[in-house]
Design a protein around this motif. Structure first.
Motif, PDB file in Angstrom:
ATOM      1  N   LEU A  98       0.825  -1.209   0.000  1.00 58.48           N
ATOM      2  CA  LEU A  98       0.000   0.000   0.000  1.00 58.48           C
ATOM      3  C   LEU A  98       0.859   1.258   0.000  1.00 58.48           C
ATOM      4  CD1 LEU A  98      -2.743  -1.013   2.593  1.00 58.48           C
ATOM      5  CD2 LEU A  98      -2.967  -0.935   0.114  1.00 58.48           C
ATOM      6  N   ARG A  99       1.886   1.278   0.808  1.00 61.21           N
ATOM      7  CA  ARG A  99       2.750   2.441   0.914  1.00 61.21           C
ATOM      8  C   ARG A  99       3.617   2.602  -0.339  1.00 61.21           C
ATOM      9  NH1 ARG A  99       4.810   0.987   5.152  1.00 61.21           N
ATOM     10  NH2 ARG A  99       6.785   0.168   4.435  1.00 61.21           N
ATOM     11  N   ARG A 100       4.157   1.506  -0.836  1.00 67.14           N
ATOM     12  CA  ARG A 100       5.040   1.560  -2.006  1.00 67.14           C
ATOM     13  C   ARG A 100       4.306   1.946  -3.282  1.00 67.14           C
ATOM     14  NH1 ARG A 100       6.421  -3.545  -0.412  1.00 67.14           N
ATOM     15  NH2 ARG A 100       5.675  -4.344  -2.405  1.00 67.14           N
ATOM     16  N   ASN A 101       3.037   1.627  -3.380  1.00 64.81           N
ATOM     17  CA  ASN A 101       2.270   1.850  -4.613  1.00 64.81           C
ATOM     18  C   ASN A 101       1.145   2.862  -4.450  1.00 64.81           C
ATOM     19  OD1 ASN A 101       3.455  -0.215  -6.540  1.00 64.81           O
ATOM     20  ND2 ASN A 101       3.035  -1.437  -4.720  1.00 64.81           N
ATOM     21  N   LYS A 102       1.256   3.754  -3.492  1.00 65.03           N
ATOM     22  CA  LYS A 102       0.156   4.684  -3.231  1.00 65.03           C
ATOM     23  C   LYS A 102      -0.163   5.587  -4.419  1.00 65.03           C
ATOM     24  CE  LYS A 102       3.064   8.005  -0.846  1.00 65.03           C
ATOM     25  NZ  LYS A 102       3.337   8.637   0.427  1.00 65.03           N
ATOM     26  N   ASP A 103       0.782   5.758  -5.344  1.00 63.78           N
ATOM     27  CA  ASP A 103       0.521   6.621  -6.499  1.00 63.78           C
ATOM     28  C   ASP A 103      -0.355   5.953  -7.558  1.00 63.78           C
ATOM     29  OD1 ASP A 103       2.680   4.885  -6.978  1.00 63.78           O
ATOM     30  OD2 ASP A 103       3.454   6.166  -8.579  1.00 63.78           O
ATOM     31  N   ILE A 104      -0.552   4.637  -7.474  1.00 69.48           N
ATOM     32  CA  ILE A 104      -1.415   3.946  -8.442  1.00 69.48           C
ATOM     33  C   ILE A 104      -2.574   3.213  -7.764  1.00 69.48           C
ATOM     34  CG2 ILE A 104       0.278   3.724 -10.290  1.00 69.48           C
ATOM     35  CD1 ILE A 104       0.811   0.862  -9.311  1.00 69.48           C
ATOM     36  N   ILE A 105      -2.889   3.627  -6.538  1.00 69.37           N
ATOM     37  CA  ILE A 105      -4.033   3.054  -5.823  1.00 69.37           C
ATOM     38  C   ILE A 105      -5.129   4.113  -5.764  1.00 69.37           C
ATOM     39  CG2 ILE A 105      -4.901   2.106  -3.651  1.00 69.37           C
ATOM     40  CD1 ILE A 105      -2.079   1.053  -3.123  1.00 69.37           C
ATOM     41  N   ILE A 106      -6.261   3.779  -6.345  1.00 63.66           N
ATOM     42  CA  ILE A 106      -7.419   4.674  -6.352  1.00 63.66           C
ATOM     43  C   ILE A 106      -8.313   4.312  -5.178  1.00 63.66           C
ATOM     44  CG2 ILE A 106      -9.545   5.212  -7.599  1.00 63.66           C
ATOM     45  CD1 ILE A 106      -8.034   4.799 -10.184  1.00 63.66           C
ATOM     46  N   ASP A 107      -8.829   5.329  -4.508  1.00 66.15           N
ATOM     47  CA  ASP A 107      -9.770   5.098  -3.423  1.00 66.15           C
ATOM     48  C   ASP A 107     -11.000   5.984  -3.640  1.00 66.15           C
ATOM     49  OD1 ASP A 107      -8.679   7.560  -2.850  1.00 66.15           O
ATOM     50  OD2 ASP A 107      -8.370   7.164  -0.722  1.00 66.15           O
ATOM     51  N   LEU A 108     -11.911   5.963  -2.706  1.00 65.22           N
ATOM     52  CA  LEU A 108     -13.153   6.728  -2.819  1.00 65.22           C
ATOM     53  C   LEU A 108     -12.878   8.222  -2.952  1.00 65.22           C
ATOM     54  CD1 LEU A 108     -16.257   6.647  -2.786  1.00 65.22           C
ATOM     55  CD2 LEU A 108     -16.133   6.914  -0.313  1.00 65.22           C
ATOM     56  N   ASN A 109     -11.876   8.729  -2.243  1.00 62.50           N
ATOM     57  CA  ASN A 109     -11.552  10.155  -2.326  1.00 62.50           C
ATOM     58  C   ASN A 109     -11.124  10.557  -3.739  1.00 62.50           C
ATOM     59  OD1 ASN A 109     -12.140  10.621   0.383  1.00 62.50           O
ATOM     60  ND2 ASN A 109     -10.086  10.021   1.007  1.00 62.50           N
ATOM     61  N   PHE A 110     -10.385   9.709  -4.418  1.00 60.92           N
ATOM     62  CA  PHE A 110      -9.973   9.969  -5.794  1.00 60.92           C
ATOM     63  C   PHE A 110     -11.200  10.043  -6.701  1.00 60.92           C
ATOM     64  CE2 PHE A 110      -8.762   8.754 -10.065  1.00 60.92           C
ATOM     65  CZ  PHE A 110      -7.583   9.450 -10.278  1.00 60.92           C
ATOM     66  N   ILE A 111     -12.113   9.101  -6.529  1.00 55.96           N
ATOM     67  CA  ILE A 111     -13.334   9.074  -7.345  1.00 55.96           C
ATOM     68  C   ILE A 111     -14.174  10.328  -7.091  1.00 55.96           C
ATOM     69  CG2 ILE A 111     -15.477   7.826  -7.814  1.00 55.96           C
ATOM     70  CD1 ILE A 111     -13.941   5.243  -7.123  1.00 55.96           C
ATOM     71  N   LYS A 112     -14.276  10.746  -5.836  1.00 59.81           N
ATOM     72  CA  LYS A 112     -15.019  11.966  -5.519  1.00 59.81           C
ATOM     73  C   LYS A 112     -14.339  13.193  -6.121  1.00 59.81           C
ATOM     74  CE  LYS A 112     -17.189  10.639  -1.158  1.00 59.81           C
ATOM     75  NZ  LYS A 112     -17.196  10.862   0.299  1.00 59.81           N
ATOM     76  N   LYS A 113     -13.028  13.237  -6.064  1.00 56.63           N
ATOM     77  CA  LYS A 113     -12.272  14.389  -6.543  1.00 56.63           C
ATOM     78  C   LYS A 113     -12.403  14.567  -8.061  1.00 56.63           C
ATOM     79  CE  LYS A 113      -7.593  16.311  -6.521  1.00 56.63           C
ATOM     80  NZ  LYS A 113      -6.225  16.104  -6.050  1.00 56.63           N
TER      81      LYS A 113
END
Length: 157
Positions: A98-113
């Motif tokens: 999770l920490r190493r790949n945080k730049d390619i992990i989409i979450d709910l906040n990304f979808i809202k943004k």
């Protein structure tokens, strides 16, 4: 007191996903972090889907009746993979992923943004793995390859 505050800030900053659209565009594989809540629901398999695909579970990001993305966990992602007998990929990795790949992990906040429409068109041609927060244990997380199910969004003007 200051050390405790600093440690808390560092802890929470490692679990927030700070990606940009540019990061996502450059990659051919995207990870979606799913944590069941108000806008995220885990549902039973769709009974009307093709039985040969062996749908297991649906993950829905839903804001209202007209705006949602549904991801489907299946044994076979589509009929072409079924004919070739290529099963969906499932991997177990360390939580540090999770920490190493945080730049390619989409979450709910990304979808809202960025909105459902832009998110969908950004990732629809990419290989998608889902990270279900409820399926983490010890120091491992499960990455499940998923396919799009139903998608609906209101066009932005």
């Amino acid at each position: 007191m200051k050390k405790t505050f600093l440690i808390l800030i560092l802890f929470f900053s490692t679990f927030t996903f700070g990606q940009t659209i540019t990061d996502i565009t450059k990659r051919d594989t995207i990870y979606i972090y799913f944590k069941e809540g108000v806008n995220q629901k885990k549902k039973e398999a769709n009974k009307n889907s093709y039985s040969v695909l062996e749908e297991k579970c649906n993950y829905e990001f839903k804001f209202d009746n007209r705006n949602f993305i549904n991801l489907s966990e299946r044994k076979y992602l589509d009929l072409d993979k079924y004919d070739s007998k290529i099963k969906s990929d499932i991997k177990s990795v360390k939580k540090s992923f999770l920490r190493r790949n945080k730049d390619i992990i989409i979450d709910l906040n990304f979808i809202k943004k960025y909105g459902l429409e832009q998110t969908y068109f950004l990732i629809r041609t990419k290989k998608i793995y889902l990270i279900d927060s409820s399926e983490t244990n010890c120091n491992k997380i499960l990455l499940k390859e998923v396919a799009f199910g139903r998608v609906s969004y209101s066009a932005q003007e």
